[in-house]
Design a protein around this motif. Structure first.
Motif, PDB file in Angstrom:
ATOM      1  N   ASP A 278       0.836  -1.188   0.126  1.00 21.44           N
ATOM      2  CA  ASP A 278       0.157  -0.065   0.024  1.00 21.44           C
ATOM      3  C   ASP A 278       0.788   1.287   0.083  1.00 21.44           C
ATOM      4  OD1 ASP A 278      -3.002  -0.828   1.783  1.00 21.44           O
ATOM      5  OD2 ASP A 278      -2.367  -1.140  -0.434  1.00 21.44           O
ATOM      6  N   GLU A 279       1.826   1.206   0.994  1.00 20.39           N
ATOM      7  CA  GLU A 279       2.663   2.564   1.049  1.00 20.39           C
ATOM      8  C   GLU A 279       3.187   3.371  -0.217  1.00 20.39           C
ATOM      9  OE1 GLU A 279       3.157   5.292   3.358  1.00 20.39           O
ATOM     10  OE2 GLU A 279       0.828   4.114   3.782  1.00 20.39           O
ATOM     11  N   LYS A 280       3.886   2.145  -0.795  1.00 23.16           N
ATOM     12  CA  LYS A 280       4.697   2.525  -2.026  1.00 23.16           C
ATOM     13  C   LYS A 280       3.754   2.762  -3.101  1.00 23.16           C
ATOM     14  CE  LYS A 280       8.978   0.041  -1.095  1.00 23.16           C
ATOM     15  NZ  LYS A 280       9.918  -1.272  -1.434  1.00 23.16           N
ATOM     16  N   LEU A 281       3.015   2.105  -3.288  1.00 28.82           N
ATOM     17  CA  LEU A 281       1.841   2.309  -4.352  1.00 28.82           C
ATOM     18  C   LEU A 281       1.223   3.589  -4.335  1.00 28.82           C
ATOM     19  CD1 LEU A 281       1.353   0.378  -6.740  1.00 28.82           C
ATOM     20  CD2 LEU A 281      -0.721  -0.106  -5.749  1.00 28.82           C
ATOM     21  N   LYS A 282       1.006   3.980  -2.965  1.00 33.34           N
ATOM     22  CA  LYS A 282       0.410   5.386  -2.707  1.00 33.34           C
ATOM     23  C   LYS A 282       1.402   6.356  -3.486  1.00 33.34           C
ATOM     24  CE  LYS A 282      -2.255   7.241   0.902  1.00 33.34           C
ATOM     25  NZ  LYS A 282      -2.346   7.221   2.626  1.00 33.34           N
ATOM     26  N   LYS A 283       2.455   6.086  -2.895  1.00 33.11           N
ATOM     27  CA  LYS A 283       3.671   7.135  -3.168  1.00 33.11           C
ATOM     28  C   LYS A 283       3.836   7.370  -4.453  1.00 33.11           C
ATOM     29  CE  LYS A 283       8.068   9.169  -2.376  1.00 33.11           C
ATOM     30  NZ  LYS A 283       8.031   9.758  -3.916  1.00 33.11           N
ATOM     31  N   LEU A 284       3.837   6.003  -5.423  1.00 30.24           N
ATOM     32  CA  LEU A 284       4.146   6.097  -6.759  1.00 30.24           C
ATOM     33  C   LEU A 284       2.843   6.780  -7.381  1.00 30.24           C
ATOM     34  CD1 LEU A 284       5.433   4.886  -9.108  1.00 30.24           C
ATOM     35  CD2 LEU A 284       3.895   2.902  -8.944  1.00 30.24           C
ATOM     36  N   PHE A 285       1.568   6.498  -6.928  1.00 28.46           N
ATOM     37  CA  PHE A 285       0.549   7.029  -7.692  1.00 28.46           C
ATOM     38  C   PHE A 285       0.496   8.666  -7.495  1.00 28.46           C
ATOM     39  CE2 PHE A 285      -2.922   3.750  -7.884  1.00 28.46           C
ATOM     40  CZ  PHE A 285      -2.072   2.867  -8.696  1.00 28.46           C
ATOM     41  N   ASN A 286       0.819   9.136  -6.284  1.00 24.16           N
ATOM     42  CA  ASN A 286       0.986  10.562  -5.789  1.00 24.16           C
ATOM     43  C   ASN A 286       2.128  11.010  -6.714  1.00 24.16           C
ATOM     44  OD1 ASN A 286       0.067  12.749  -4.286  1.00 24.16           O
ATOM     45  ND2 ASN A 286       1.908  12.361  -2.903  1.00 24.16           N
ATOM     46  N   ASP A 287       3.203  10.567  -7.073  1.00 21.94           N
ATOM     47  CA  ASP A 287       4.257  10.978  -8.030  1.00 21.94           C
ATOM     48  C   ASP A 287       3.588  11.069  -9.250  1.00 21.94           C
ATOM     49  OD1 ASP A 287       5.969  11.143  -6.055  1.00 21.94           O
ATOM     50  OD2 ASP A 287       6.955   9.319  -6.497  1.00 21.94           O
ATOM     51  N   LEU A 288       2.800  10.087  -9.812  1.00 20.53           N
ATOM     52  CA  LEU A 288       2.218   9.925 -11.140  1.00 20.53           C
ATOM     53  C   LEU A 288       1.016  10.989 -11.397  1.00 20.53           C
ATOM     54  CD1 LEU A 288       3.093   6.276 -11.923  1.00 20.53           C
ATOM     55  CD2 LEU A 288       3.948   8.016 -12.866  1.00 20.53           C
ATOM     56  N   LYS A 289       0.417  11.121 -10.001  1.00 20.41           N
ATOM     57  CA  LYS A 289      -0.794  12.009 -10.139  1.00 20.41           C
ATOM     58  C   LYS A 289      -1.953  10.806 -10.611  1.00 20.41           C
ATOM     59  CE  LYS A 289       0.848  16.587  -9.797  1.00 20.41           C
ATOM     60  NZ  LYS A 289       2.137  16.378  -9.772  1.00 20.41           N
ATOM     61  N   PHE A 290      -1.909   9.880 -10.553  1.00 19.62           N
ATOM     62  CA  PHE A 290      -2.895   8.727 -10.730  1.00 19.62           C
ATOM     63  C   PHE A 290      -3.761   8.542  -9.438  1.00 19.62           C
ATOM     64  CE2 PHE A 290      -0.134   6.603 -14.210  1.00 19.62           C
ATOM     65  CZ  PHE A 290      -0.552   7.391 -15.003  1.00 19.62           C
TER      66      PHE A 290
END
Ligand code: MN
Length: 721
Positions: A517-529
């Motif tokens: 969860d944490e990492k994916l959240k960060k990734l989505f945040n970076d990608l604005k997805f």
């Protein structure tokens, strides 16, 4: 059907006018117009033997049906004085003002128009007047009333004249009345036309209607009582009327092979209520007691007809088991249904009613203007008249569903257009079409009065892209494209998921780890997805590369520059992926991309590489990347050199100079945009990598030669990554 009034007087007309015009000054103008016309026409007789003034009086009287304003009524009274009494427009303007004079002038001009004429003089006149037509909608409205009164007295003319007048009316004037939604005049016109064009059929229908009248009146009266009681019980304030179906519409249906007894709407009711909500409520209540006939319900409130008509239509099995067609609408909708564009007169809107109507007419009759523009290109007057007749008056066809519902389509429409007009689901599942009991190809051009049955299959894979080549309506086009967008979207999601899972396997990252969860959240945040699907979709469509995702995921900081570069590259790739640029022998519908390693431009020798599931990537022949690709190579050709394509060049220059500025100015001199550049300094020299947009190879070579002329430049070459 309204009749010519032999003994119409100004008093009778004014009584009618006063029911909706109260301004004393306006009433005086109408009265003055009458007196003026009376005096000018004095002594003139019509072919009917009546005093001439009876005609303009009748025209004005017809116009009170649609609550025409005082200027229109005055102009109606005066409409023949210029033509018949040697009065000039200037005199009318002096007596009655500019507005009224313009209307009289317009009607006078139209009346000289004979659309079946073929001489150049007539045609030239027609042109001017057709343009003039659009200058004030009230001219057309007066013309419609004028023609109606002439049809009402057409019996005095020879049979030949009767037929030509009726034909012209049916071909030219009733379609205009229809467009403008002026139903109350349109129906009368159609009926008179039928009477003169097809007297046998006309009188046959009249006779049959008369024979069944008592019986029908009785049924309708009983049904009215029953429905009215029902609505009263539910406290719905309403008025209810028996409605006689127009003879012309019965004729049209009989023409389609229906039997007299089959025409449902012979028994017809109309219910008027106060609000839109009441319409739907009344409908529900009626359906709860009287079983509706399936597929006969039409909601023209939610989806008004193009001429603004709104109403609910349903057909129910009535008290006696007979079918009744019921229309439910508000009083406002009823006014629009009868008056169309002229309904603005009765709304007493704030601001200029004339401007509102004018605006609306321009929309409705904008085809006139389009035709006028077209005319400029078309110098042959015969062609022009034919175009007008075809485009303006026959640009709509009416076809039928097997159940007899009318579907309106633009001329040239195919069964596919029909299918999508009926329902998107029907369109998407279409596999064949039967027109008038014959199987036809799907690109068959429908004609008015065709009965169209669409064959659908639940196993159909969906529409074919081929259809886009022949469908006529934007509606069908959009629906077909929407289908493919949806399919592409689903394919992209699947593809994106594949790409990611392969990459995870390659990098030996477990799903559990990645979807933490944490990492994916960060990734989505970076990608604005916002969702995983968004990620898959972007991966699948190629908008986002999996390496970018992994870099971000693994927190390798991607520099801002690199990201800008990536964006620019992506942008240029998207621009260059154009099918129309490249011809692939023997294959039409395939996605073509220009390779981003060697960036070919028109003029380059090129070769295609077939990627499974992706389409064809086009490389330069000299690109080392194709050498390993072997059997998947396919011959491709340049189609056009009109668009600008990005390609990369590498320039070396001696250091400590302003080489860059010189290079850019060379590009500017050649009208070549520079998309991006990147320079690396070393002790000895400077290497400048740049992306330029060029039309073709020739332009590129010229630029490179120019660059080589710069004293500091030691080398310039195309770059293959
Ligand atoms: Mn007239």
């Amino acid at each position: 059907m309204s009749k010519h009034q032999k003994d119409l007087t100004i008093e009778k007309l004014m009584d009618k006018v006063k029911t909706y015009i109260t301004d004393k000054r306006e009433l005086d103008v109408i009265d003055k117009a009458y007196k003026y016309a009376f005096e000018k026409h004095f002594g003139q007789k019509r072919l009917t033997g009546e005093d001439y003034i009876i005609h303009p009086l009748n025209v004005a009287y017809i116009l009170t049906r649609i609550n025409a304003d005082y200027e229109t009524l005055s102009a109606a009274l005066l409409h023949d004085v210029v033509e018949d009494c040697n009065v000039t427009i200037g005199e009318i303007e002096k007596e009655f003002g500019y507005n009224i004079s313009i209307l009289v002038d317009g009607v006078t001009k139209i009346n000289k128009l004979n659309l079946s004429g073929t001489t150049e003089a007539v045609i030239n006149n027609q042109r001017k007047i057709l343009v003039g037509l659009s200058e004030d909608v009230r001219v057309i409205i007066i013309k419609l009333a004028d023609r109606l009164n002439n049809m009402q007295t057409l019996f005095v003319h020879s049979e030949k004249k009767q037929k030509t007048t009726a034909r012209e009316t049916l071909d030219i004037l009733t379609p205009i009345a229809d467009r403008l939604g002026i139903n109350s005049i349109k129906q009368d016109l159609e009926e008179y036309c039928l009477r003169y064009l097809n007297p046998n059929e006309y009188y046959d229908i009249v006779e049959k209607l008369n024979a069944t009248k008592a019986e029908r009146d009785n049924s309708v009266a009983n049904m009215i009582e029953s429905v009215s009681d029902l609505l009263n019980k539910h406290d719905i304030k309403h008025e209810i009327f028996g409605r006689s179906k127009s003879i012309y519409s019965i004729y049209k249906k009989l023409q389609k092979g229906k039997r007299f007894s089959e025409i449902y709407d012979l028994l017809a009711l109309r219910i008027l209520v106060d609000t839109e909500q009441d319409c739907y409520q009344a409908l529900g209540i009626i359906h709860s007691k009287f079983r509706p006939k399936p597929k006969r319900f039409k909601d023209y409130i939610a989806m008004p007809k193009t001429n603004m008509y709104q109403s609910l239509h349903t057909t129910v099995f009535g008290i006696d088991g007979q079918l009744y067609e019921i229309q439910i609408r508000t009083y406002d909708m009823d006014r629009v249904a009868e008056y169309g564009i002229a309904s603005h007169w009765s709304y007493k809107e704030k601001g200029s009613v004339k401007a509102v109507m004018q605006n609306e007419m321009e929309q409705k009759l904008q085809f006139f203007r389009a035709i006028m523009d077209l005319k400029k290109e078309q110098d042959n007057p015969e062609d022009f008249v034919n175009t007008v007749k075809r485009e303006v008056f026959q640009n709509t066809i009416y076809v039928f569903t097997p159940l007899g519902d009318v579907i309106e389509l633009p001329n040239g429409s195919t069964p596919i257009d029909f299918a999508y007009k009926v329902h998107t689901k029907v369109g998407d599942k279409t596999t064949g079409a039967i027109v008038n009991s014959n199987m036809v190809p799907l690109d068959y051009k429908l004609k008015s009065d065709d009965i169209v049955k669409i064959i659908t299959s639940n196993n159909s894979a969906g529409p074919s892209r081929e259809w886009l080549n022949f469908v006529q309506t934007t509606h069908a086009k959009n629906k077909i494209k929407a289908f493919f967008n949806k399919v592409n979207k689903e394919e992209n999601l699947k593809k994106g998921e594949d790409i990611l899972s392969k990459e995870l396997r390659r990098q030996k990252i477990s799903n559990d780890e990645f979807f933490n969860d944490e990492k994916l959240k960060k990734l989505f945040n970076d990608l604005k997805f916002n969702s995983l699907n968004e990620l898959y979709g972007n991966l699948g469509s190629g908008k986002l590369s999996v390496s970018t995702v992994m870099e971000m995921y693994l927190k390798k900081e991607v520099s801002k520059d690199e990201r800008i570069i990536e964006k620019a590259t992506k942008g240029s790739e998207r621009q260059s992926s154009s099918n129309s640029l490249i011809d692939v022998a023997g294959i039409d519908d395939i996605k073509v991309n220009l390779a981003s390693c060697c960036n070919p431009v028109p003029g380059d020798r090129i070769v295609g590489y077939i990627t499974k599931g992706y389409g064809i990537t086009v490389h330069r022949m000299v690109c080392p990347n194709v050498a390993v690709l072997d059997e998947r190579l396919i011959e491709v050709k340049w189609n056009t050199d009109s668009s600008m394509l990005p390609t990369n060049i590498l320039v070396r220059a001696s250091s400590d100079n302003n080489a860059l500025i010189n290079i850019i100015s060379k590009a500017a001199n050649n009208d070549i945009p520079v998309r991006k550049f990147n320079s690396h300094h070393s002790k000895e020299d400077e290497a400048i990598e740049m992306t330029v947009l060029v039309k073709n190879k020739e332009q590129l070579i010229k630029l490179m030669n120019d660059i080589k002329m710069i004293p500091e430049v030691t080398e310039a070459e195309r770059l293959i990554k």
